[in-house]
Design an enzyme around this catalytic site. Structure first.
Site, PDB file in Angstrom:
ATOM      1  N   CYS A  85       0.848  -1.183   0.000  1.00 38.19           N
ATOM      2  CA  CYS A  85       0.000   0.000   0.000  1.00 38.19           C
ATOM      3  C   CYS A  85       0.879   1.227   0.000  1.00 38.19           C
ATOM      4  O   CYS A  85       1.750   1.370   0.846  1.00 38.19           O
ATOM      5  CB  CYS A  85      -0.906   0.003   1.227  1.00 38.19           C
TER       6      CYS A  85
ATOM      7  N   PHE B 174      -5.997  -1.043 -19.979  1.00 42.33           N
ATOM      8  CA  PHE B 174      -6.851  -2.067 -20.574  1.00 42.33           C
ATOM      9  C   PHE B 174      -6.163  -2.731 -21.768  1.00 42.33           C
ATOM     10  O   PHE B 174      -6.783  -2.961 -22.810  1.00 42.33           O
ATOM     11  CB  PHE B 174      -8.198  -1.474 -21.003  1.00 42.33           C
TER      12      PHE B 174
ATOM     13  N   ARG C 135      -5.110  -5.451 -23.799  1.00 37.22           N
ATOM     14  CA  ARG C 135      -5.543  -6.834 -24.025  1.00 37.22           C
ATOM     15  C   ARG C 135      -5.212  -7.207 -25.472  1.00 37.22           C
ATOM     16  O   ARG C 135      -4.929  -6.328 -26.290  1.00 37.22           O
ATOM     17  CB  ARG C 135      -7.052  -6.967 -23.788  1.00 37.22           C
ATOM     18  N   PRO C 136      -5.285  -8.476 -25.806  1.00 41.06           N
ATOM     19  CA  PRO C 136      -5.011  -8.871 -27.191  1.00 41.06           C
ATOM     20  C   PRO C 136      -5.884  -8.099 -28.175  1.00 41.06           C
ATOM     21  O   PRO C 136      -7.107  -8.114 -28.085  1.00 41.06           O
ATOM     22  CB  PRO C 136      -5.340 -10.372 -27.202  1.00 41.06           C
TER      23      PRO C 136
END
Length: 261
Positions: free
Chosen positions: A100, A239, A241-242
């Site tokens: 944290c 985000f 992603r492929p």
């Protein structure tokens, strides 16, 4: 352990990710206790010392020792004479949660640190980032057997992985990667970092402090992370992603797919 599938229980074994308290001491003074995976601790200490502002560069470390104690791991960093920053550091002596970023921080002004502006950095083709996404999985050895750790990896401008570090905490994984880059004399202007987590403001701060110009996250960025990235010149993608990713700041470093190489 017992594993249940289709309502039936069987006796089975499993491999779990470890996390232990890691105490960071600078010149004999306790600075912080972080929960981390007990791997690549020297890399973690070097990266943490840089990204938390204890020291300005790897050259400021005169000696680094690691002690494995019953209670956890103690890291002793000795700075080169005159190398420690002049400003007082917040004393984070309480045990933190797993990486944290603000646990133990006493003042509001110590929470949000404005990182320095990064350099120009390389221009990347979208296919380079896609290649990195496809290749990182087999290199996540600890996550393959535990399914419980994050990774931070460094790729060159051709999308080839050169360094990777794993940890139960995403901040720790990035600190370990930065520490490994310092040891290997990797130029942070000559590639990009990929993290298998969300991109919080502290991840951007750590990347910028290390001079990394492009940070790619598999998950989402936070609004504050985007604001900080815009201010300090970091290209922040999320985000990832492929086949797709979003660029939230400084898109000039991502070459449009239709442009010639």
């Amino acid at each position: 352990m017992w594993r249940y599938e289709a309502g039936h229980g069987t006796d089975a074994t499993d491999r779990l990710a470890e996390e232990v308290p890691v105490a960071i001491h600078l010149d004999g003074d306790s600075f912080a206790v972080m929960m981390a995976s007990p791997l690549d601790i020297e890399d973690f200490a070097r990266g943490f010392a840089l990204t938390e502002g204890l020291l300005c560069s790897a050259d400021d470390i005169a000696a680094l020792t690691v002690e494995h104690l019953l209670e956890g791991i103690k890291v002793n960093i000795e700075s080169r004479a005159g190398a420690r920053l002049a400003r007082d550091q917040p004393a984070r002596t309480l045990p933190s949660r797993t990486a944290c970023g603000i646990c133990g921080t006493r003042d509001l002004e110590d929470v949000i640190r404005q990182p320095p502006n990064v350099g120009t950095g390389p221009v990347l083709h979208p296919t380079t980032i896609q290649q990195a996404l496809q290749s990182i999985g087999p290199h996540q050895h600890l996550n393959t057997v535990t399914g419980a750790v994050h990774a931070a990896a460094w790729f060159d401008t051709g999308g080839n992985i050169t360094l990777i570090r794993e940890d139960v905490g995403r901040h720790n994984a990035l600190d370990k990667l930065i520490g490994a880059m310092l040891v290997a004399n990797v130029d942070p202007q000559a590639g990009f970092a990929l993290i298998t987590s969300r991109a919080s403001y502290e991840m951007v701060t750590k990347a910028a402090t290390a001079g990394i110009t492009t940070l790619v996250a598999i998950s989402a960025p936070t609004a504050l992370a985007v604001q900080l990235a815009k201010r300090c010149g970091v290209t922040l993608a999320g985000f990832a992603r492929p086949g797709r990713f979003n660029v939230y700041s400084h898109p000039q470093r991502i070459q449009p797919a239709h442009s010639p190489l």
